[in-house]
Enzyme design. Structure first.
Site, PDB file in Angstrom:
ATOM      1  N   SER A  31      20.662 -75.923 -71.519  1.00 33.48           N
ATOM      2  CA  SER A  31      20.220 -75.953 -70.135  1.00 33.48           C
ATOM      3  C   SER A  31      21.425 -75.906 -69.192  1.00 33.48           C
ATOM      4  O   SER A  31      22.283 -75.039 -69.319  1.00 33.48           O
ATOM      5  CB  SER A  31      19.351 -77.188 -69.913  1.00 33.48           C
ATOM      6  OG  SER A  31      18.685 -77.142 -68.687  1.00 33.48           O
ATOM      7  N   ASP A  67      10.146 -70.252 -71.437  1.00 35.17           N
ATOM      8  CA  ASP A  67      10.919 -71.181 -70.611  1.00 35.17           C
ATOM      9  C   ASP A  67      10.645 -70.961 -69.125  1.00 35.17           C
ATOM     10  O   ASP A  67      10.860 -69.862 -68.604  1.00 35.17           O
ATOM     11  CB  ASP A  67      12.407 -70.976 -70.898  1.00 35.17           C
ATOM     12  CG  ASP A  67      13.271 -72.144 -70.461  1.00 35.17           C
ATOM     13  OD1 ASP A  67      12.890 -72.840 -69.516  1.00 35.17           O
ATOM     14  OD2 ASP A  67      14.337 -72.329 -71.079  1.00 35.17           O
ATOM     15  N   HIS A 127      11.131 -74.727 -72.515  1.00 34.57           N
ATOM     16  CA  HIS A 127      12.512 -75.197 -72.333  1.00 34.57           C
ATOM     17  C   HIS A 127      12.797 -76.434 -73.175  1.00 34.57           C
ATOM     18  O   HIS A 127      13.863 -76.537 -73.784  1.00 34.57           O
ATOM     19  CB  HIS A 127      12.741 -75.510 -70.850  1.00 34.57           C
ATOM     20  CG  HIS A 127      14.164 -75.818 -70.501  1.00 34.57           C
ATOM     21  ND1 HIS A 127      15.148 -74.860 -70.507  1.00 34.57           N
ATOM     22  CD2 HIS A 127      14.778 -76.982 -70.138  1.00 34.57           C
ATOM     23  CE1 HIS A 127      16.305 -75.402 -70.155  1.00 34.57           C
ATOM     24  NE2 HIS A 127      16.106 -76.694 -69.937  1.00 34.57           N
TER      25      HIS A 127
END
Length: 264
Positions: A94, A211, A239
């Site tokens: 991330s 995501d 995600h």
């Protein structure tokens, strides 16, 4: 847990195992244990697994100003040098992917290989900025509401249903680090496109097809900007699905880090 000093504070990190260094870099709302505690044992049999807490998480401290990618990259480098001998492999998830990429770009002598999972590269577009501004406003107004939104946005529908009603309720009881607002503010400003051509380390980019937090276009942008990188897209994964079903990502990572060249 060890602490290493920096120019304006200190970095709090965890380290387990033995062998070549593997540094795992968390994203917004994560920390050394929350983001990677479930996979340390998958790597620690033949590596020293280092997990720094970035500013806003754990007991890491800084000067208290606005967070920058360069500041966090310095924290990653400090923990890597303190806990491992020689160049390390970097794994960034991330926002931690942007930080890991920046570390590789600015400190090429430190990074042997680079793995970027569900990573962000450029948040200047309308959708990305709108999304993180919504995160910021929800977190400021009602953090419980923000957590509910983040759960729906972060996990795929299949995983959310798999929690069940009771499991879903328990998941909302998870503690978030106290500095998450500063991390959200940084994520909303990230643009590392100019650093990508400077990355020399063989790189694996893993995009997650479902995501919503870091849409797969971000992974494609990273792949296009990092010469010789390999892109793998996992269809349907949200995600944060990696927290409950990490097998595919662990397998891809171990194969890439254990092989020669850039895995292309």
């Amino acid at each position: 847990m060890p602490v290493v000093p920096t120019t304006d504070g200190s970095v709090h990190y965890e380290a387990d195992g033995h062998g070549p260094g593997l540094v795992l870099v968390h994203g917004v709302g994560g920390d050394a244990d929350k983001a990677f505690g479930h996979v340390v044992h998958r790597f620690g049999d033949d590596r020293t697994v280092v997990r720094p807490n970035l500013s806003g998480s754990g007991r890491t401290t800084d000067g208290g100003g606005e967070l920058t990618v360069d500041l966090l990259a310095g924290q990653v480098a400090a923990a890597a040098r303190a806990a491992a001998d020689g160049p390390v492999d970097l794994f960034g998830f991330s926002m931690g992917g942007a930080v890991a990429a920046a570390t590789a770009a600015t400190r090429p002598e430190l990074v042997r290989r680079l793995v970027l999972v569900g990573a962000i590269a450029d948040m200047s577009g309308p959708r990305a900025r709108f999304n993180f501004e919504l995160w910021r406003d929800l977190a400021a107004a009602d953090f419980g509401l923000f957590k509910r939104f983040a759960t729906l946005q972060g996990f795929s529908p299949e995983v959310v249903d798999g929690f069940g009603h009771d499991g879903l309720a328990r998941s909302l009881e998870d503690e978030w680090p106290p500095g998450v607002a500063r991390q959200i503010d940084l994520a909303a400003r990230i643009d590392i496109r100019g650093l990508l051509p400077r990355i020399q380390a063989p790189t694996l980019v893993i995009g997650l097809g479902g995501d919503q937090m870091a849409p797969v276009g971000q992974s494609r942008l990273l792949h296009a900007g990092i010469a010789g990188s390999r892109l793998v897209e996992l269809d349907g994964d949200g995600h944060m699905d990696w927290f409950v079903r990490p097998d595919d990502i662990v397998k891809l990572t171990r194969e890439f880090l254990g092989g020669g060249g850039n895995g292309c």
